[in-house]
Design an enzyme around this catalytic site. Structure first.
Site, PDB file in Angstrom:
ATOM      1  CD  GLU A  33      -2.544   1.629   0.128  1.00 28.50           C
ATOM      2  OE1 GLU A  33      -2.397   2.782  -0.327  1.00 28.50           O
ATOM      3  OE2 GLU A  33      -3.269   0.766  -0.403  1.00 28.50           O
ATOM      4  CB  SER A  35      -1.076   6.556   1.439  1.00 32.73           C
ATOM      5  OG  SER A  35      -1.476   7.376   2.527  1.00 32.73           O
ATOM      6  CE1 TYR A  39      -1.060   0.279   5.513  1.00 32.32           C
ATOM      7  CE2 TYR A  39      -1.298   1.400   7.627  1.00 32.32           C
ATOM      8  CZ  TYR A  39      -0.499   0.835   6.658  1.00 32.32           C
ATOM      9  OH  TYR A  39       0.866   0.824   6.817  1.00 32.32           O
ATOM     10  N   GLY A  40      -7.131  -0.308   4.044  1.00 30.50           N
ATOM     11  CA  GLY A  40      -8.547  -0.641   3.880  1.00 30.50           C
ATOM     12  C   GLY A  40      -9.108  -0.228   2.544  1.00 30.50           C
ATOM     13  CB  CYS A  43     -14.857   1.325   0.230  1.00 30.26           C
ATOM     14  SG  CYS A  43     -16.451   1.211   1.066  1.00 30.26           S
ATOM     15  CG  HIS A 441     -47.708  -2.734   9.092  1.00 29.64           C
ATOM     16  ND1 HIS A 441     -47.841  -1.894   8.016  1.00 29.64           N
ATOM     17  CD2 HIS A 441     -48.368  -2.144  10.127  1.00 29.64           C
ATOM     18  CE1 HIS A 441     -48.562  -0.842   8.378  1.00 29.64           C
ATOM     19  NE2 HIS A 441     -48.887  -0.972   9.659  1.00 29.64           N
TER      20      HIS A 441
END
Length: 456
Positions: A33, A35, A39-40, A43, A441
């Site tokens: 990665e 940056s 991380y992740g 999204c 309902h």
């Protein structure tokens, strides 16, 4: 030179999920990665999660009312809360990957050849890594059109940088009338900004059903959001507290002044630093990594997942991409991009717009004899309870087989309801089963009783 059985470039949904699966299978996995703030993946850091956190805060702020200054304070608080949320999710994603046995490596990756990656670290040092299999999961980045003054303006933001702006703009101009632009228009209007949306096309939401698009436009305008169509942005010039835009309309040039400009003109595959050509990887005309139905590139031991592969830019598509690759590496290889069924999506307006399957026009073009059902959101008891009675529900049914072909829900909680209709399409459930089902309902789900009773 460190060697890994699997090298995954990009900590997005598909990459991190596949990393955990392969590590659990006892294989060595490097997850690269660029940056630590990503991380992740996209999204949770700069897209779905933070933007929907702001959407929730914006609706809460709109309900509270108050002066612009009071709303601006709540907006700043929402930005801080959003940062806390994404920071917590980043840390959780990192800990989960490490605890699974994944080697997380920080640095900017670039292909040297089809097995070797040069990794440039933050301190300027470099390292070469070798991967038996390589998976590209680098996502997409905002696209900035070549408008005079746009790159140099201090008041221009993308969908990513806009969510770091702590000062609520009194007037916001959004360049781009697509889904991202309209979501931000809805958020900022609820926070209290005056919002103008500029789109170059004369047709509003051209991919959507015409009736639904008309209902969305009517709702936006009723909320005070201006949507100007057939607009070409000529130039942007800064002033002390904002920017002036010169735009071309069918009637000539016009000037618009604002405190902030959001550029929402789409996203492009994020490959500019990776140099896939060094590995002999073919790209599409769109600039995405070219893959087959198994997400394999023309280089047999290299795959691509998520936005960089040029498909639909949804995190759940990236997740399913990881399942497709897993099916090849650890399963029977039967899962492909061709058999994952109808793809639902939601646009988080107020109320949200959700869709799965065909529009009426698309169904007719494909040769279906169709029946259509329509139901105003105001007819749904739960919508009245929620005080969100704006909107329209519409369904398209094959007149001969009774199969559901498409559903378009512009109503409260449509983002939840649409998933049920995706299952109905995939399972071939006739619309009469949805019509006659027993629902709790009061819920928005029970609207399906009345919607499918209206099939004609």
């Amino acid at each position: 030179m460190k060697k890994f059985e699997n090298m995954i470039i990009g900590f997005g949904k598909g990459g991190k999920t596949l990393a955990g699966v392969l590590a659990a299978a006892g294989q060595s996995v490097a997850l690269i990665e660029k940056s630590p703030l990503m991380y992740g993946g996209t999204c949770i850091n700069v897209a779905c999660i933070p933007s929907k956190a702001l959407e929730h805060s914006a609706r809460f702020s709109q309900a509270q009312g108050g002066t612009f200054q009071e709303r601006a304070v709540r907006y700043r608080t929402a930005i801080w809360e959003k940062r806390e949320l994404t920071a917590a999710l980043r840390q959780k994603n990192l800990e989960k990957a490490v605890s699974a046995g994944v080697k997380v490596i920080l640095g900017t990756a670039a292909f040297l050849d089809d097995h070797r990656i040069r990794l440039e670290k933050a301190d300027g040092t470099e390292e070469v890594l070798w991967g038996e299999r390589i998976f590209i999961n680098t996502g997409a980045r905002p696209f900035l059109p070549p408008v005079d003054g746009l790159q140099s303006s201090r008041f221009v933001y993308t969908s990513e940088t806009m969510m770091e702006l702590e000062t609520l703009p009194g007037k916001l101009v959004i360049i781009g009338g697509g889904y991202i632009g309209l979501e931000f228009a809805s958020y900022y209007r609820n926070f209290g900004s005056d919002v103008v949306v500029l789109q170059d096309s004369d047709i509003f939401l051209p991919r959507e059903d015409a009736e639904i698009a008309a209902a969305v436009l009517e709702n936006l305008e009723a909320r005070g959001i201006q949507v100007l169509r057939g607009i070409q942005v000529q130039r942007i010039r800064d002033r002390e507290d904002g920017a002036d835009l010169t735009v071309r309309t069918e009637y000539g040039e016009r000037k618009l002044s604002c405190n902030a400009v959001l550029v929402a003109t789409g996203r492009r595959p994020n490959l500019q630093e990776l140099h896939p050509e060094a590995a002999g990887i073919e790209l599409t005309a769109y600039g995405a990594v070219k893959t087959d139905e198994h997400l394999r590139t023309n280089v047999p031991h290299i795959w691509a997942m998520g936005d960089v592969a040029g498909g639909l830019q949804f995190t759940y598509i990236s997740l399913d991409d990881s399942r497709i690759v897993k099916s090849q590496l650890l399963g029977d290889g039967s899962r492909t991009t061709e058999n994952r069924g109808a793809i639902p999506y939601s646009v988080f307006l107020d109320p949200p717009l959700s869709r799965v399957g065909l529009t009426e026009a698309e169904a007719v073009k494909k040769g279906h004899a169709v029946k259509v059902a329509r139901l105003p959101a105001a007819a749904v008891p739960k919508a009245k309870v929620l005080r969100q009675t704006n909107g329209l529900l519409k369904a398209i049914v094959d007149a001969e087989t009774g199969q559901l072909l498409g559903a378009h829900l512009f109503c409260a909680e449509s983002q939840e309801l649409i998933n049920l209709l995706k299952l109905a399409i995939d399972a071939g459930i006739p619309y009469t089963e949805l019509r006659d089902a027993v629902y709790t309902h009061p819920t928005m789900s029970e609207a399906l009783n009345d919607l499918f009773t209206a099939v004609t």
